[in-house]
Design an enzyme around this catalytic site. Structure first.
Site, short mmCIF file in Angstrom:
data_model
loop_
_atom_site.label_atom_id
_atom_site.label_comp_id
_atom_site.label_asym_id
_atom_site.label_seq_id
_atom_site.Cartn_x
_atom_site.Cartn_y
_atom_site.Cartn_z
N GLN A 604 0.85 -1.19 0.00
CA GLN A 604 0.00 0.00 0.00
C GLN A 604 0.89 1.23 0.00
O GLN A 604 1.96 1.24 0.60
CB GLN A 604 -0.92 0.03 1.23
N TYR A 607 -0.22 5.96 -3.95
CA TYR A 607 -0.96 5.72 -5.18
C TYR A 607 -2.19 4.86 -4.94
O TYR A 607 -3.23 5.07 -5.55
CB TYR A 607 -0.02 5.04 -6.19
N ASP A 720 13.09 7.30 -9.42
CA ASP A 720 12.61 6.83 -8.10
C ASP A 720 13.20 5.46 -7.77
O ASP A 720 12.48 4.56 -7.35
CB ASP A 720 11.08 6.79 -8.08
#
Length: 924
Positions: A604, A607, A720
């Site tokens: 989780q 997003y 990222d």
């Protein structure tokens, strides 16, 4: 020490070149002979005057130069009459060296190649170099050298090439240079050389290239230069010349003449230039008279630039009526002259610049799309149609080509280079080329293995000994010289797929060290503006689930090199259609996840949530479901589909499909049973990774990023990279994931200029962010290198990037500087070779340098990791069987298990970084 005698250990933080050079000495490594003591002493003195911040010359403190394979040292493979081995080549290019050149260089009497290109060396050129009577190549360009040229250099009887360009050399050209009877190439441009060009240089019998652009000369161009019998290129642009142009039409094979931006006066000699000439650039002078009619009869002329002079009269009609060459239009530039008032030359009086001809990658028509496995591709021109093979990638640049338009010379260059490398012409593919300032011609080349029709052996991959041979041909200047194409620079040398081991006395590890690497700051593949693409999308707005529909297009912005989404009201909605990516409906996704059961949630983040799912055909997948109203997620959704639909590599997570209906946006990936790297190096991991496994994971991750930087078209910056975005399959093969923040690398503008960065709002994960990008908002490929370096530090230490106010880079740097580096290593990875761990740690810290120019390219990172891997024994654990672990069990997610990285907050205008706790959002 532990590493002594292992040829795979010699490549400590050095370019590919140094590794391959040392291998040429391996054959003597088992003999009793040693290097001559005077040469050993000279090398140690040379090192003392150099500053080596990257410790590239670390092994110069141990053993014998030839038998212990010192970095950058190449020896003769047999002893001389005196019973000693002798140094043949000293090649220390692009190693970030500073300091000065020692006079002890003159104590290497057997030296043939002296190469210090592209460092930061200061001081003067030692006159003692004139003692090296066997010297053939003097390569000192791209440094900060000052002072005059020593007269003693003129007494080198075997010198073929002198490259001192792009320094700060001053003073006059010594008259002694007239005695360099074997010298073909004088590259002395971009310095501060002054005085008159010695007329005595006209006695040089083999002079082919004479480049003195951008210097501070005085006086005239000696008319005696018309007597040079072999001259092909004469380039004296912006060098301070005065007086008339001598009658250079007497030079029998002159092909390239550039005398622009000087103070030349008088008329152009009216006689005809050589039929070989392709380029005449005389612009920005004070030339007078008429344009000679003889220019009309030059059969290979590509460009005639006479702009910004004082030419009067009219242009001879024979020149402007015969304007084509091999189907291409000749370029004639006349603006800034009085003759532009004539009506017949109006088409040539604009300020048009020479065409920056270029070529992009070839498309293979008639072959199934993406049918080759990752790292393999179709071979253009192969005897077998649609043949797949793993290429060898080479970055290559011509320093002084004798033409302005490369296209008529393409076939000739392919024949020259392939025959010079002893390859069949179909084994070479010019992937792309583009002109750079100089002018220099940069190319990206692909070489493919030989196809043995009879035996069909090793035809899909290179034999390792063949890779070694090709690499040595490039790095040792073994390709025969060509006067038209001129000297070259090797910018990169790597391939992304292991080659088939050869039956050789050398270890596979040593040979891999030759092939997998690069010389210079990593270079990015060029693509032209014509590659700008767009994909049509449509969707429903997440903020309104009452049926209102909007149609959107996601396209590439030429200003920001990023995907931009523009939307308009549209009814009915047009569904997304992307080749090679499967579209799912909401019911299929709900069925695969048991109606999105919490028991199947495996992650989780900001997003949304990630679920493990099973499709109707039994395929296990990871499904990332966007949460309602996630504006940032909408852009990531389109970006990730667009990128992953055309990225295919074994170290990148594959996109299976997507769902874009019922107000939902979901991405469907291949399922990675062993979760994220962050989970396996955390303190909670029940099965800690061994050092060998961590090293392989690092190498897998680096290969995935290297593919993005060099093989994706256009290249991509990930933006990222972090441990939670590196996923592990059932055999612990690492795959890079989550491309929602990725950006396309810059592409050439209409004039061929390519920026090295993308200006963008800062995004990413604190702790992994490149400090230079954070401060300047300029994203580069070195930003990904920094982030991956942080991941390497995590692998080695088990630490978090930021925890309780401590930053992993600062902590490890402090331990390194204090000499207690082993105290921060993760004890859970078990026994490991200390030398390998130290090399890995040093590489990680290099990646985390604050300034991008101090970091290695991703190509170099891959090569260094390959070298370290080669140091490990075959049974070290880097095998698929030993790396396999049982897939982790899926358990309900909880806040404590999905939120890993406490970070500090940032107060930066325009930044959308999240402060506080950053949760993992990657599918597992």
């Amino acid at each position: 020490m532990w590493w002594a005698g292992r040829e795979s250990c010699i490549g400590f933080l050095q370019p590919l070149l140094a590794v391959s050079l040392c291998l040429s000495c391996v054959s003597v490594g088992t003999q009793a002979q040693l290097t001559h003591p005077d040469e050993v002493r000279a090398l140690r003195a040379i090192k003392r005057q150099l500053v080596d911040p990257m410790k590239n010359l670390r092994n110069w403190d141990h053993g014998d130069p030839c038998t212990s394979n010192w970095t950058g040292i190449v020896c003769y493979n047999m002893t001389a009459d005196d019973g000693y081995l002798h140094i043949r080549e000293l090649e220390l290019l692009n190693m970030n060296l500073s300091g000065s050149l020692s006079s002890e260089l003159g104590s290497l009497p057997y030296l043939k190649i002296l190469d210090f290109m592209w460092n930061n060396i200061t001081g003067s050129i030692p006159k003692e170099i004139g003692n090296i009577k066997r010297l053939e190549l003097l390569l000192l360009n791209g440094n900060q050298l000052t002072g005059p040229l020593p007269e003693e250099l003129g007494y080198l009887p075997n010198l073929d090439r002198i490259q001192i360009d792009q320094n700060k050399i001053s003073g006059e050209i010594p008259k002694s240079f007239a005695y360099l009877n074997k010298t073909k190439h004088f590259h002395m441009n971009n310095n501060s050389i002054s005085g008159q060009i010695p007329p005595e240089l006209s006695r040089l019998p083999k002079l082919v290239h004479f480049l003195l652009d951008n210097n501070n000369l005085s006086g005239y161009l000696p008319p005696e230069f018309s007597e040079l019998p072999s001259l092909l290129i004469l380039s004296l642009r912006n060098s301070g010349l005065r007086g008339p142009i001598p009658d250079l039409t007497k030079i029998p094979h002159l092909g390239y003449l550039d005398l622009s931006s000087n103070q030349l006066t008088g008329p152009i000699p009216a006689t005809k230039f050589s039929d070989d000439i392709t380029t005449i650039i005389l612009s920005n002078n004070s030339l007078t008279g008429n344009v000679p009619a003889a220019f009309a009869g030059l059969p290979h002329l590509q460009i005639l630039s006479l702009a910004d002079n004082r030419f009067k009269g009219s242009l001879p009609s024979a020149i402007w009526q015969n304007r084509t060459l091999n189907g291409a239009e000749k370029l004639i530039l006349l603006h800034g002259n009085p003759l532009c008032s004539s009506a017949n030359v109006v088409n040539y009086c604009g300020s048009n610049r020479p065409e920056n001809n270029s070529q992009d990658s070839k498309n293979i028509t008639g072959c199934p799309s993406q049918a080759c496995p990752p790292s393999f591709e179709y071979v253009p021109g192969h005897p077998v149609p649609c043949f797949c093979a793993a290429p060898l990638l080479v970055g290559y640049r011509l320093k002084s080509p004798g033409f302005t338009d490369f296209r008529p010379y393409l076939n000739g260059f392919e024949e020259y280079l392939s025959s010079g490398l002893k390859l069949s012409i179909y084994q070479l593919d010019i992937d792309s080329f583009i002109w750079q300032e100089g002018p220099r011609l940069r190319m990206y080349l692909k070489f493919f293995p030989f196809y043995d029709v009879v035996n069909n052996s090793n035809s899909h991959r290179f034999n390792m000994s063949e890779v070694q041979r090709i690499g040595r041909m490039f790095t040792g200047w073994g390709i025969p010289d060509n006067d038209t194409f001129g000297p070259y620079e090797l910018l990169g040398f790597t391939f992304l797929e292991f080659a088939v081991p050869a039956k050789s006395g050398l270890s596979t590890g040593a040979l891999v060290g030759v092939a997998l690497g690069t010389i210079a700051v990593a270079v990015t593949l060029s693509v032209m503006a014509s590659l700008l693409i767009y994909r049509r999308f449509s969707r429903k707005h997440h903020g309104n689930r009452k049926g209102r529909q909007v149609s959107c297009i996601s396209f590439l912005s030429p200003y920001h090199y990023d995907f931009v989404t523009a939307c308009a009201m549209a009814v009915p909605k047009i569904p997304i259609r992307i080749d090679g990516v499967r579209g799912f409906n909401f019911e299929e996704m709900a069925l695969a996840t048991n109606n999105f059961s919490d028991l199947l949630q495996v992650g989780q983040g900001g997003y949304g949530k990630v679920y493990k799912g099973v499709l109707a055909d039994g395929t296990v997948v990871a499904i990332k479901r966007a949460q309602e109203g996630s504006l940032q997620g909408e852009k990531e959704f389109y970006t990730e589909i667009e990128l992953l639909s055309r990225l295919h590599h074994r170290n990148l997570v594959s996109l299976v499909g997507y769902c874009d209906e019922e107000g939902e946006q979901m991405l469907v990936y291949e399922f990675m049973p062993n979760g994220t790297l962050r989970e396996h190096i955390s303190a909670r991991s029940k099965q800690p990774l061994s050092f060998a496994m961590r090293l392989r994971i690092a190498l897998d991750s680096a290969k995935g990023i290297l593919y993005l930087h060099t093989e994706a078209e256009p290249p991509i910056f990930h933006r990222d990279i972090k441990a939670s975005n590196i996923l592990l399959d059932s055999k612990l093969v690492a795959k890079v994931a989550d491309f929602g923040l990725s950006r396309l690398a810059p592409i050439p503008d209409v004039e061929g200029f390519v920026r090295h960065h993308v200006s963008t709002v800062v995004k990413g994960t604190p702790g992994y962010l490149d400090p230079e990008y954070f401060l300047t908002h300029k994203l580069t490929d070195k930003s990904d290198v920094y982030s991956l370096g942080v991941v390497f530090l995590e692998l080695l230490t088990g630490m978090h990037p930021i925890l309780h106010g401590k930053n992993i880079v600062r902590e490890v740097n402090a331990a390194y500087q204090s000499g207690i580096i082993f105290s921060v290593l993760d004890e859970r990875m078990g026994p490991h070779p200390s030398e390998c761990a130290l090399k890995f740690m040093t590489l990680a810290l290099r990646c985390c340098q604050e300034e991008g120019h101090g970091r290695p390219s991703m190509m170099e990172v891959v090569r260094q990791l390959e070298n370290i891997s080669a140091m490990l024994d075959p049974d070290s654990g880097i095998t698929e069987s030993s790396a396999s672990l049982p897939a982790k069990q899926v358990t309900p997610a909880s806040p404590s298990s999905t939120m890993h990285n406490p970070v500090i907050s940032f107060d930066v205008s325009g930044s959308d970084l999240v402060s506080g706790v950053v949760p993992d959002i990657t599918p597992r």
